[in-house]
Design a protein around this motif. Structure first.
Motif, short mmCIF file in Angstrom:
data_model
loop_
_atom_site.label_atom_id
_atom_site.label_comp_id
_atom_site.label_asym_id
_atom_site.label_seq_id
_atom_site.Cartn_x
_atom_site.Cartn_y
_atom_site.Cartn_z
N TYR A 168 63.94 -29.97 38.31
CA TYR A 168 64.78 -29.94 39.51
C TYR A 168 66.12 -29.29 39.17
O TYR A 168 66.82 -29.73 38.25
CB TYR A 168 65.02 -31.35 40.05
CG TYR A 168 65.91 -31.38 41.27
CD1 TYR A 168 65.43 -30.99 42.52
CD2 TYR A 168 67.24 -31.80 41.16
CE1 TYR A 168 66.25 -31.01 43.64
CE2 TYR A 168 68.06 -31.84 42.28
CZ TYR A 168 67.56 -31.43 43.51
OH TYR A 168 68.38 -31.44 44.61
N LEU A 169 66.44 -28.23 39.90
CA LEU A 169 67.72 -27.55 39.69
C LEU A 169 68.72 -28.03 40.74
O LEU A 169 68.58 -27.75 41.94
CB LEU A 169 67.53 -26.03 39.81
CG LEU A 169 66.72 -25.32 38.73
CD1 LEU A 169 66.70 -23.82 38.97
CD2 LEU A 169 67.28 -25.62 37.33
N ARG A 170 69.72 -28.75 40.30
CA ARG A 170 70.73 -29.25 41.24
C ARG A 170 71.49 -28.11 41.88
O ARG A 170 71.85 -28.18 43.06
CB ARG A 170 71.70 -30.17 40.50
CG ARG A 170 71.08 -31.49 40.06
CD ARG A 170 72.13 -32.40 39.46
NE ARG A 170 71.55 -33.68 39.06
CZ ARG A 170 72.26 -34.66 38.51
NH1 ARG A 170 73.58 -34.50 38.29
NH2 ARG A 170 71.66 -35.80 38.19
N SER A 171 71.75 -27.06 41.10
CA SER A 171 72.51 -25.94 41.63
C SER A 171 71.76 -25.23 42.75
O SER A 171 72.37 -24.61 43.62
CB SER A 171 72.83 -24.94 40.52
OG SER A 171 71.63 -24.45 39.93
N ARG A 172 70.42 -25.30 42.71
CA ARG A 172 69.60 -24.64 43.73
C ARG A 172 69.12 -25.62 44.79
O ARG A 172 68.82 -25.22 45.93
CB ARG A 172 68.39 -23.98 43.07
CG ARG A 172 68.75 -22.97 41.99
CD ARG A 172 69.06 -21.62 42.57
NE ARG A 172 69.42 -20.68 41.53
CZ ARG A 172 69.47 -19.36 41.73
NH1 ARG A 172 69.17 -18.84 42.91
NH2 ARG A 172 69.83 -18.56 40.74
N GLY A 173 69.00 -26.87 44.39
CA GLY A 173 68.55 -27.87 45.34
C GLY A 173 67.05 -27.93 45.52
O GLY A 173 66.57 -28.47 46.53
N PHE A 174 66.29 -27.44 44.57
CA PHE A 174 64.82 -27.50 44.66
C PHE A 174 64.21 -27.46 43.27
O PHE A 174 64.89 -27.18 42.28
CB PHE A 174 64.26 -26.37 45.53
CG PHE A 174 64.73 -24.99 45.12
CD1 PHE A 174 64.21 -24.33 44.02
CD2 PHE A 174 65.74 -24.35 45.86
CE1 PHE A 174 64.64 -23.07 43.65
CE2 PHE A 174 66.19 -23.08 45.49
CZ PHE A 174 65.63 -22.45 44.39
N ASN A 175 62.91 -27.76 43.23
CA ASN A 175 62.18 -27.75 41.97
C ASN A 175 61.74 -26.33 41.61
O ASN A 175 61.42 -25.52 42.49
CB ASN A 175 60.94 -28.64 42.05
CG ASN A 175 61.29 -30.11 42.12
OD1 ASN A 175 62.35 -30.53 41.62
ND2 ASN A 175 60.42 -30.91 42.72
N VAL A 176 61.69 -26.06 40.32
CA VAL A 176 61.19 -24.78 39.82
C VAL A 176 60.17 -25.07 38.72
O VAL A 176 60.21 -26.11 38.06
CB VAL A 176 62.31 -23.89 39.27
CG1 VAL A 176 63.31 -23.51 40.36
CG2 VAL A 176 63.02 -24.55 38.09
N THR A 177 59.25 -24.12 38.55
CA THR A 177 58.31 -24.21 37.43
C THR A 177 58.94 -23.56 36.20
O THR A 177 59.50 -22.45 36.28
CB THR A 177 56.99 -23.48 37.77
OG1 THR A 177 56.45 -24.04 38.97
CG2 THR A 177 55.99 -23.64 36.64
N VAL A 178 58.86 -24.25 35.09
CA VAL A 178 59.44 -23.73 33.85
C VAL A 178 58.34 -23.11 33.00
O VAL A 178 57.34 -23.78 32.67
CB VAL A 178 60.16 -24.83 33.06
CG1 VAL A 178 60.73 -24.26 31.75
CG2 VAL A 178 61.27 -25.45 33.90
N TYR A 179 58.50 -21.85 32.66
CA TYR A 179 57.56 -21.14 31.79
C TYR A 179 58.26 -20.80 30.48
O TYR A 179 59.47 -20.53 30.45
CB TYR A 179 57.07 -19.84 32.43
CG TYR A 179 56.16 -20.04 33.62
CD1 TYR A 179 54.80 -20.23 33.45
CD2 TYR A 179 56.68 -20.00 34.91
CE1 TYR A 179 53.96 -20.40 34.55
CE2 TYR A 179 55.85 -20.17 36.01
CZ TYR A 179 54.50 -20.36 35.83
OH TYR A 179 53.68 -20.53 36.91
N GLU A 180 57.48 -20.82 29.42
CA GLU A 180 58.00 -20.43 28.10
C GLU A 180 57.17 -19.24 27.58
O GLU A 180 55.96 -19.34 27.44
CB GLU A 180 57.90 -21.59 27.13
CG GLU A 180 58.47 -21.28 25.74
CD GLU A 180 58.31 -22.46 24.80
OE1 GLU A 180 59.34 -23.09 24.48
OE2 GLU A 180 57.17 -22.75 24.40
#
Length: 258
Positions: free
Chosen positions: A175-187
């Motif tokens: 969850y990105l507070r700066s964006r206000g939504f969840n993102v998928t994290v890829y490596e």
């Protein structure tokens, strides 16, 4: 008198013929012995060269494991001994160009090195990967980043250790507070092999040293594709969902002799 001469002449002819026959037989035996010895020595040499080849293959597999291991632990190291009598080990500096594109934008542009053993005795070998599956983008976190391949170099059997793979792993949601939504994290991870100081021949110790990791983080707003190019040729393409965060890690490992 004529009968006497005829008698002795016949005996002489028979004696000469017998000597010549014995010489021919002796020469034939010597020739067969020489050929048999040569064939036996050649067979033994091929067997010894094949045994060395198998030993070097095992050492290459161990070294590939060490490279990936020390790459994940900065400033750590390990080494493997290569016993070479019938062949040689070559350090191929920056022989592979790796480029990674994200939606046509280049995010990786590096050269990586390889290690190649070439046997000096000819014998057949199946061209196959004994570690990894070749160059590509792999979505499995346990996929190999360093490959080992059996090949033929100018007609001579060889073993090639190479880093030409990219691993892309879904690490879950954040969850990105700066964006206000969840993102998928890829490596995204790849191993860049560099060549340090190399000296010696025959029996050498090859050291792998973890030099560090270069990390870059990208934010992806729309569904994207990751493309891998090896030496200017596109070899693979994978899609990732959005929104996402892509952490790009280039692991640098130096190989040298000690």
């Amino acid at each position: 008198m004529r009968d006497l001469k005829a008698h002795f002449g016949s005996n002489v002819s028979e004696g000469v013929s017998e000597v010549i026959g014995n010489l021919v037989i002796a020469s034939t035996i010597i020739l067969i012995t020489i050929i048999s010895t040569s064939v036996a020595m050649n067979f033994m040499e091929i067997q010894a060269a094949q045994a060395e080849f198998e030993g070097i293959k095992d050492s290459m597999l161990i070294l590939a494991d060490i490279i990936e291991e020390v790459g994940s632990r900065v400033y750590s190291s390990g080494y493997v001994k290569f016993n070479c009598r019938y062949g040689r080990v070559d350090f191929l500096k920056d022989d592979t160009h790796i480029e990674v594109f994200l939606n046509s934008s280049k995010i990786v542009d590096v050269y990586t090195s390889s290690l190649r053993y070439t046997c000096g005795v000819r014998f057949s070998v199946s061209e196959e990967y004994v570690r990894g599956e070749g160059s590509g983008i792999f979505m499995d976190e346990f996929s190999h980043l360093v490959t080992v391949k059996l090949a033929s170099t100018s007609g001579f059997p060889s073993i090639i250790l190479r880093g030409g793979c990219v691993r892309v792993v879904d690490k879950g949601e954040l969850y990105l507070r700066s964006r206000g939504f969840n993102v998928t994290v890829y490596e995204l991870v790849l191993v860049r092999v560099k060549v340090g100081l190399t000296v010696g021949s025959d029996s050498i110790n090859v050291k792998a040293y973890g030099k560090g990791v270069t990390l870059n983080t990208l934010f992806i707003e729309k569904p994207s594709s990751i493309e891998l190019f090896i030496d200017g040729l596109k070899v693979d393409c994978k899609s990732i969902t959005a929104p996402a965060v892509l952490n790009v890690a280039i692991v640098e490992v130096e190989i040298s002799t000690v």
